[in-house]
Write an enzyme that holds these catalytic residues in place. Sequence first.
Site, short mmCIF file in Angstrom:
data_model
loop_
_atom_site.label_atom_id
_atom_site.label_comp_id
_atom_site.label_asym_id
_atom_site.label_seq_id
_atom_site.Cartn_x
_atom_site.Cartn_y
_atom_site.Cartn_z
N LYS A 32 -12.54 4.33 -21.55
CA LYS A 32 -11.20 3.81 -21.85
C LYS A 32 -10.33 3.97 -20.61
O LYS A 32 -10.12 5.07 -20.12
CB LYS A 32 -10.61 4.59 -23.02
CG LYS A 32 -9.18 4.22 -23.33
CD LYS A 32 -8.73 4.87 -24.63
CE LYS A 32 -7.26 4.63 -24.88
NZ LYS A 32 -6.83 5.24 -26.14
N LYS A 47 -12.92 -0.18 -23.43
CA LYS A 47 -11.57 -0.62 -23.76
C LYS A 47 -10.70 -0.62 -22.51
O LYS A 47 -10.74 0.36 -21.78
CB LYS A 47 -11.02 0.36 -24.79
CG LYS A 47 -9.61 0.12 -25.20
CD LYS A 47 -9.22 1.15 -26.21
CE LYS A 47 -7.74 1.01 -26.45
NZ LYS A 47 -7.21 2.12 -27.20
C1 PBG Z 1 -4.45 5.89 -28.89
C2 PBG Z 1 -4.84 4.47 -28.78
C3 PBG Z 1 -4.27 3.47 -27.98
C4 PBG Z 1 -4.94 2.29 -28.32
C5 PBG Z 1 -5.90 2.61 -29.28
N1 PBG Z 1 -5.82 3.97 -29.54
C6 PBG Z 1 -3.15 3.50 -27.03
C7 PBG Z 1 -3.21 4.31 -25.81
O1 PBG Z 1 -4.23 4.91 -25.46
O2 PBG Z 1 -2.18 4.38 -25.17
C8 PBG Z 1 -4.65 0.94 -27.75
C9 PBG Z 1 -5.03 -0.22 -28.60
C10 PBG Z 1 -4.39 -1.51 -28.23
O3 PBG Z 1 -3.68 -1.64 -27.22
O4 PBG Z 1 -4.60 -2.46 -28.99
N2 PBG Z 1 -4.94 6.76 -27.95
#
Ligand code: PBG
Length: 335
Positions: free
Chosen positions: A207, A260
Site C-alpha cells: 500500500k 493499492k
Molecule cells: C485506512 C484506509 C484508507 C483507504 C482504505 N483503508 C486510507 C488511507 O490509508 O489513508 C483508502 C481507500 C480509498 O481511497 O478508496 N488505512
Amino acid sequence: MTEPTNPSPIHRPRRLRRSPAIRQAVQDTLIPVGGLVYPLFVADLGQPKPVASMPGVSQLPVDTAIQTIKDLSRDGLKQFILFGVTPGSKKDAQGSYAADPDAPANRVLQAVRDAGLDVVMHADLCFCEYTDHGHCGVLHDDAKQGGAVVDNDATLINLGKTAAAQASFGADVIAPSGMIDGMVGAIRGALDNAGHPKAAILSYAIKYASSFYGPFRDAGEGGMAFGDRRGYQMDFRRSREWRTELRADLEQGADMVMVKPAMAYLDIIRGVRDNCEVPVAAYHVSGEYAMLHAAAEKGWLDLKETALESTYAIRRAGADLIVTYFAPQLLKWLS
Ligand code: PBG
C-alpha cells in the site's frame, strides 16, 4: 502514382476484430463478478449521507447497509468490505472504538452473520477512522516532532485485539490496512488464540502513500490532525520494495494480498501476481473513482466506458479480487 502494396496475408490482425461476436470470441480477459468487493461506509445516521467527492457513494446507516448487502447479494455481488465512520466523541488516542460491538461497522457484521447470508464480509482493520489524531495506530510520544509517528509494536497489540473482536462479530476476512510491520503475524496469532482459526487475512500488503486516497478521507472521516502517512505507507519512488512486503506477509500467513491503489500501480499488480500463488486483490481507490466521475460530469469522459476499461486493465494486470466503488454498476454492465 505508386501501386498500393498489400500487407502480408499472414499479418491481418483485423480479421479477428470484424464483428462484436468475433471480438467476444477471442476475448481473453473476463471479470468474474464473484471477485468484486464493494466498500461500504457505515455510520450512526438517520439516513444516507452522500460523500461529495464520490458521486454515488454515501455513508450508510446500519439498517441501510444491511439492506444493501441483502439486495446486492441476491443479484450476485458477494463480497463487501466495511469501513466505520466514527463520531468525534467516540474517538480516542488508541482507536479503541474499532473493537466496540456497538460501532456501526461491527453492528453490520453481527447482523449479516445472524441473517446467515452467503456472502464474504471483509472487515477493514485500521485505526485511522477511530483515533482522535487520525493516524493508523498508537503514536510515539514525540510524534508531533515528526519522524515515524506511529509506534509500530504498540499498535500490533491493538491490531490483534481488534481483529479478534471483528472475527467474533462475524467477519470472514480481516483486512489490515495500516502498513504496520509484523501486522499479519500478530493478527494471525491473536485470531488463533481467541478461537478464530477460520477467519482469513487479506493483507493490504503493498500500500503506497498515495494522494489518490483523498476522497476516502472525506468518506471515512479519517483525515489526520497533523503529519502524513509516509512514515508507514510505501514510497512510490521505490520500484522493488513490494517484494519485501510481499514476502513478509506471506511468511506471516497472509491468505490473500492486496495492492493499492490500482491504476497507477498496474506494474506492481503484475509483479505480485507473477511472484506468489495466493489470490491477489487490487483496490481501485477513491481518487481513481472520483476522477472518472469528475471528468464524466464535465462531459469529458464516458463514465461507463472508462470505468469498464479501468476495471479490465486491473484484471488484465493480474488481480483476482477487485475492490471497487463501481461494483454495483459493474454487476449490471457485465451481465
Ligand atoms: C485506512 C484506509 C484508507 C483507504 C482504505 N483503508 C486510507 C488511507 O490509508 O489513508 C483508502 C481507500 C480509498 O481511497 O478508496 N488505512
